[in-house]
Design an enzyme around this catalytic site. Structure first.
Site, PDB file in Angstrom:
ATOM      1  CB  SER A 126     -12.070   4.360  35.246  1.00 49.49           C
ATOM      2  OG  SER A 126     -12.729   3.141  34.942  1.00 49.49           O
ATOM      3  CE  LYS A 127      -8.439   2.908  40.630  1.00 46.50           C
ATOM      4  NZ  LYS A 127      -8.579   4.362  40.791  1.00 46.50           N
ATOM      5  NE  ARG A 128     -15.356   0.943  35.247  1.00 52.37           N
ATOM      6  CZ  ARG A 128     -15.999   1.134  34.105  1.00 52.37           C
ATOM      7  NH1 ARG A 128     -16.039   0.188  33.213  1.00 52.37           N
ATOM      8  NH2 ARG A 128     -16.595   2.279  33.857  1.00 52.37           N
ATOM      9  CG  HIS A 129     -11.677   1.320  30.714  1.00 59.98           C
ATOM     10  ND1 HIS A 129     -12.192   2.447  31.297  1.00 59.98           N
ATOM     11  CD2 HIS A 129     -12.733   0.661  30.186  1.00 59.98           C
ATOM     12  CE1 HIS A 129     -13.494   2.480  31.127  1.00 59.98           C
ATOM     13  NE2 HIS A 129     -13.855   1.404  30.461  1.00 59.98           N
ATOM     14  N   GLY A 130      -7.716  -0.806  32.427  1.00 60.29           N
ATOM     15  CA  GLY A 130      -6.286  -1.069  32.305  1.00 60.29           C
ATOM     16  C   GLY A 130      -5.498   0.137  32.769  1.00 60.29           C
TER      17      GLY A 130
END
Length: 469
Positions: free
Chosen positions: A238-242
């Site tokens: 998801s977004k928090r992984h980049g």
RNA sequence: GCUCUCAUCGUCUAGUGGCCUAGGACACUGCCCUCUCACGGCAGGAACAGGGGUUCGACUCCCCUUGAGAGUACCA
């Protein structure tokens, strides 16, 4: 033999996710491999969250990736009449029914079941109630109560569910709008989809969909449930992984082919082969070698592939995209070398186009500060004669090309009885401000005569200034 | 909770009962090449989750345990 028809059915509730593209790629590859059709369908029945701007970015991302479609984009919101028609038929045939249960009752039911450690599901309260009430209702599908529903998944093999585990799902909301599990079935049926390739978060939906399909008298397609892509922490990517949106990868300076190559190998293999042309992907891809376990997204390997494709690419083909990256980096390319020439010397030492742009500033604009370490190490008083010697020779060069420039550096080293590095490195720092650049001769050539000479003179001054202290 | 799915180096994977003292790639370390960086070349460390079966023989087949993921919506 019927022709293969696959589809990609994103919902426009956000940007195009790299995980979706991973699955879509396999879908696309299979269509190409069997000379079938690949269909794009936008699943926009969630009116609350769907936005037309997202449709645009999805279309643009598909184009950038080069994943062309033979039909579509179809929009579910334009097929509402068709869904209604099918629902009416189901109602008429007694295969679906009106359910008047209130949301409150359903919620209460759910809580009780959970409290009793049971699987939450609809209890069939309205299943056999035939009176028409004058109050809000939803339409539920009458799921078979007994037997099993099984299918042979292209990636997981045989999977089966007990009908007793399933409940009567809602196919139309109180406002009459159809729900996802129903629309997919109608669409796939109407569009003649032969291979339903999707994320494996859909395996649990499959038996319900098969039951609806059977009620509709349709022939079951082949199902292939592709494992999810995980982030480094083992959670769904998801977004928090980049970066996760395709647009983001483009902005970050990745090449479509590199991304495609990375994705095709994520969960699938063809022996030890790592590099695949598009044609090879199409030729070799198969479900037999598709892993059934989730894979972790590894940006390092993508970076490696990107560098590989950067290196392999024809410089001309990178100009347009780099031009955009330079603009974004705020570098005006009007005063400096041709982008083609720049790319030629820089591409093999960069991982992305953003990287390339950032490492190429000094070709177009003067730097205001030297890299501290490089300056301390190379712009010292001992270097003054070196720089002066080089300067003198360079000033005499009439044809400002790598070859004669190279000769100047060599000659200086010989004259002063120094190793090449002792000459080259100070010059490099003088003309680039740092300790890293392409080979000195081409760097000098591309920076240009005027700038190079000027920068060397400035460096000499710096060295002299250092003398005062 | 229930249902379904999954399990080889840190990561992506090869492996379809003997070819496995488990192969490749990324990353990492060392060396070589070298005007820096990068490329390239060479070398190195690093894995079959655990336990039972089946078999002459299991990484490969079966079962259990453990761990992980998904679904369980009037979202898709």
């Amino acid at each position: 033999m019927t022709t293969v028809r696959t589809r990609f059915a994103p919902s426009p509730t956000g940007h195009l996710h790299v995980g979706s593209v991973h699955t879509a790629l396999y879908s696309w590859l299979i269509a190409k491999k069997y000379k079938g059709q690949f269909i794009l369908r936008i699943e926009d029945t969630d009116l609350e969250r769907s936005e037309s701007t997202h449709v645009q970015t999805i279309l643009q991302s598909m184009e950038w990736l080069g994943m062309d479609y033979d039909e579509g984009p179809y929009f579910q919101t334009q097929r509402l009449a068709r869904y209604k028609e099918v629902i009416d038929q189901l109602l008429k045939d007694g295969l679906a029914y009106r359910c008047y249960c209130s949301k409150e009752r359903l919620e209460h039911l759910r809580e009780c079941q959970l409290a009793n450690k049971e699987k939450p599901r609809y209890d069939g309260c309205c299943r056999n109630q035939h009176e028409f009430k004058d109050c809000p209702f939803v339409i539920r599908f009458r799921n078979p109560e007994e037997g099993v529903v099984a299918f042979d998944d292209l990636v997981h093999g045989h999977i089966e569910f007990q009908n007793s585990e399933l409940d009567d799902l809602i196919i139309a909301r109180a406002d009459g709008s159809p729900t996802y599990n129903f629309c997919v079935v109608v669409d796939d049926l109407d569009m003649g989809i032969t291979h339903v390739i999707r994320g494996d978060d859909h395996v649990n939906n499959t038996p319900r969909q098969i039951n609806i399909l059977r009620a509709l008298g349709g022939k079951e397609p082949l199902y292939g449930h592709v494992p999810t892509i995980l982030g480094p922490d083992g959670k769904k990517l998801s977004k928090r992984h980049g970066a996760v949106s395709i647009q983001q990868f483009r902005d970050d300076g990745f090449l479509p082919h590199a991304l495609l190559n990375y994705l095709v190998r994520l969960g699938w293999s063809h022996g030890d082969q790592e590099i695949f042309s598009l044609d090879e992907m199409i030729e070799y891809f198969d479900f037999d070698h598709l892993n059934n376990s989730p894979a972790t997204f590894d940006i390092e390997k993508l970076l490696w592939l990107n560098q590989h494709y950067l290196k392999e690419a024809k410089s001309e083909d990178l100009v347009q995209e780099l031009d955009a990256q330079m603009a974004k980096a705020g570098v005006s390319i009007l005063d400096g070398p041709d982008l083609v020439d720049l790319i030629q010397v820089q591409k093999e030492r960069c991982k992305t186009l953003v990287d390339l742009a950032e490492k190429s500033r000094y070709f177009y604009e003067d730097f205001t500060e030297y890299d501290e370490k490089a300056k301390a190490k190379n712009l010292k008083k001992e270097v003054i004669p070196v720089l002066q010697s080089v300067l003198t020779k360079l000033e005499l060069v009439s044809h400002w090309k790598a070859e004669p420039l190279h000769a100047c550096i060599l000659q200086t080293a010989e004259d002063l009885d120094l190793k090449l590095g002792k000459v080259a490195q100070p010059v490099r720092v003088a003309i680039t401000g740092g300790s890293v650049s392409p080979p000195l001769d081409v760097t000098l050539e591309l920076i240009g005569r005027h700038r190079s000479l000027h920068r060397i003179k400035e460096a000499i001054q710096i060295c002299e200034a250092g003398l005062l202290h």
